[in-house]
Motif scaffolding. Structure first.
Motif, PDB file in Angstrom:
ATOM      1  N   SER A 175       2.615   3.280   7.511  1.00 17.34           N
ATOM      2  CA  SER A 175       3.427   2.118   7.152  1.00 17.34           C
ATOM      3  C   SER A 175       2.537   0.925   6.815  1.00 17.34           C
ATOM      4  O   SER A 175       2.832   0.163   5.881  1.00 17.34           O
ATOM      5  N   ARG A 178       1.006   1.570   3.318  1.00 17.05           N
ATOM      6  CA  ARG A 178       2.017   1.386   2.280  1.00 17.05           C
ATOM      7  C   ARG A 178       2.327  -0.089   2.081  1.00 17.05           C
ATOM      8  O   ARG A 178       2.568  -0.545   0.949  1.00 17.05           O
ATOM      9  N   LYS A 181      -0.635  -1.743   0.125  1.00 20.14           N
ATOM     10  CA  LYS A 181      -0.803  -1.232  -1.239  1.00 20.14           C
ATOM     11  C   LYS A 181       0.448  -1.428  -2.096  1.00 20.14           C
ATOM     12  O   LYS A 181       0.398  -1.259  -3.310  1.00 20.14           O
ATOM     13  N   GLN A 182       1.559  -1.760  -1.457  1.00 22.44           N
ATOM     14  CA  GLN A 182       2.783  -2.155  -2.154  1.00 22.44           C
ATOM     15  C   GLN A 182       3.173  -1.200  -3.288  1.00 22.44           C
ATOM     16  O   GLN A 182       3.278  -1.584  -4.450  1.00 22.44           O
ATOM     17  N   GLY A 183       3.351   0.044  -2.908  1.00 24.93           N
ATOM     18  CA  GLY A 183       3.878   1.018  -3.856  1.00 24.93           C
ATOM     19  C   GLY A 183       2.849   1.710  -4.729  1.00 24.93           C
ATOM     20  O   GLY A 183       3.196   2.599  -5.506  1.00 24.93           O
ATOM     21  N   LYS A 184       1.579   1.324  -4.624  1.00 25.54           N
ATOM     22  CA  LYS A 184       0.559   1.982  -5.440  1.00 25.54           C
ATOM     23  C   LYS A 184       0.285   3.386  -4.911  1.00 25.54           C
ATOM     24  O   LYS A 184       0.424   3.663  -3.728  1.00 25.54           O
ATOM     25  N   GLU A 185      -0.134   4.254  -5.793  1.00 27.89           N
ATOM     26  CA  GLU A 185      -0.345   5.661  -5.447  1.00 27.89           C
ATOM     27  C   GLU A 185      -1.499   5.830  -4.466  1.00 27.89           C
ATOM     28  O   GLU A 185      -2.503   5.125  -4.533  1.00 27.89           O
TER      29      GLU A 185
END
Length: 306
Positions: A175, A178, A181-185
């Motif tokens: 968590s 995530r 990185k805010q949604g980056k792969e």
């Protein structure tokens, strides 16, 4: 009482399912019952699998893992004393041992494996996810009680445990990553672990194999600009010795491909621990890498790292 127990069990299965999704274990087989073929088992006719997960293990060239997941949820927390914890743990693990021993030779699992079309070597593994709902002891680590436990099991397959402490670590680490990185792969990174056979697969992917779930480390590979970077989450508190070991481990994992290394600990004070951290990192100045240390448990002190 029965209704309360049923609700607790359902809550445990829900949390377990969401936890497994966090580590990339999707396409779970839920509620699979298999015939009991051993008269010594404490079951009448069937064994119930809460979840079964089948995947090609990326740490091994030619192995498909079949994971039998047993979810247990104690509404009022783990037993208070060491003896109670050991007794309950033995009960849960013995039940899981019976589930795996009958499931691995069942027509139901054979059919699932044929449909999956996995690799030639099949490894049958039990995973006990033992949770509870007592808010006052959510992070309680019971593993010290279990170090010297004698299970008297004659199984030929490994059995693993995720307790509340490890479950919390997995959730917090993923968590946290995530969030920043805010949604980056991103992908889980697959290091070469000891005597584990090297795999021809990519060294990173979307699921966490069972060997890494059982460790206190979650390695994540992601892109920082145009370059791959490594983030290593550790279920450990900060100390100079711990940081030295994690830095060495990160370099071993990175295998020369990474310049930016991030090390997340469950406790690190960016003011009080700064000198000790800098002292450790000085030893790696000649390595072409930027190392950043942080605490993945959120607090106002995080602003010191901005």
């Amino acid at each position: 009482m029965g209704e309360s127990s049923k609700t607790s069990g359902e809550n445990g299965e829900k949390i377990t399912e969401e936890l497994l999704k966090l580590i990339g274990w999707s396409n779970l087989i839920k509620g699979l019952s298999v015939p009991c073929n051993n008269k010594t088992h404490a079951r009448e006719n069937t064994h119930g699998n809460d979840f079964v997960f089948i995947y090609n293990n990326p740490l091994h060239d030619n192995r498909t893992d079949v994971i039998y997941v047993s979810s247990k949820n104690a509404k009022n927390g783990y037993p208070k004393g060491e003896k109670g914890v050991k007794t309950e743990f033995k009960k849960h693990l013995s039940e899981l041992d019976e589930i795996v021993s009958c499931s691995k030779i069942s027509p139901e699992i054979s059919h699932k494996l044929k449909t999956f079309q996995g690799r030639s070597q099949k490894k049958h593994i039990g995973l006990l996810v033992w949770l509870h709902g007592d808010r006052g002891s959510l992070d309680r680590d019971i593993k010290p009680y279990l170090n010297n436990i004698q299970l008297d099991l004659s199984s030929n397959y490994p059995l693993y445990l995720i307790d509340m402490s490890r479950a919390s670590f997995i959730k917090e680490a993923i968590s946290h990553f995530r969030g920043i990185k805010q949604g980056k792969e991103y992908h889980f990174y697959y290091p070469k672990l000891g005597n584990v056979i090297a795999s021809a697969d990519e060294r990173y992917g979307e699921l966490l194999p069972i060997e890494l779930i059982a460790s206190d480390l979650i390695p994540i590979r992601f892109m920082l600009g145009e370059k791959p970077s490594l983030c290593l989450y550790a279920k450990q508190s900060f100390s100079e010795d711990t940081l030295k070991k994690l830095c060495s481990l990160a370099f071993d994992f990175a295998d020369g491909w990474v310049e930016d290394i991030f090390i997340g600990l469950e406790s690190y004070h960016p003011a009080d621990d700064l000198q000790e951290k800098d002292s450790v990192l000085m030893a790696y100045q000649e390595r072409k890498a930027n190392i950043k240390v942080f605490c993945y448990k959120e607090s106002i002190l995080d602003l010191l790292e901005y």
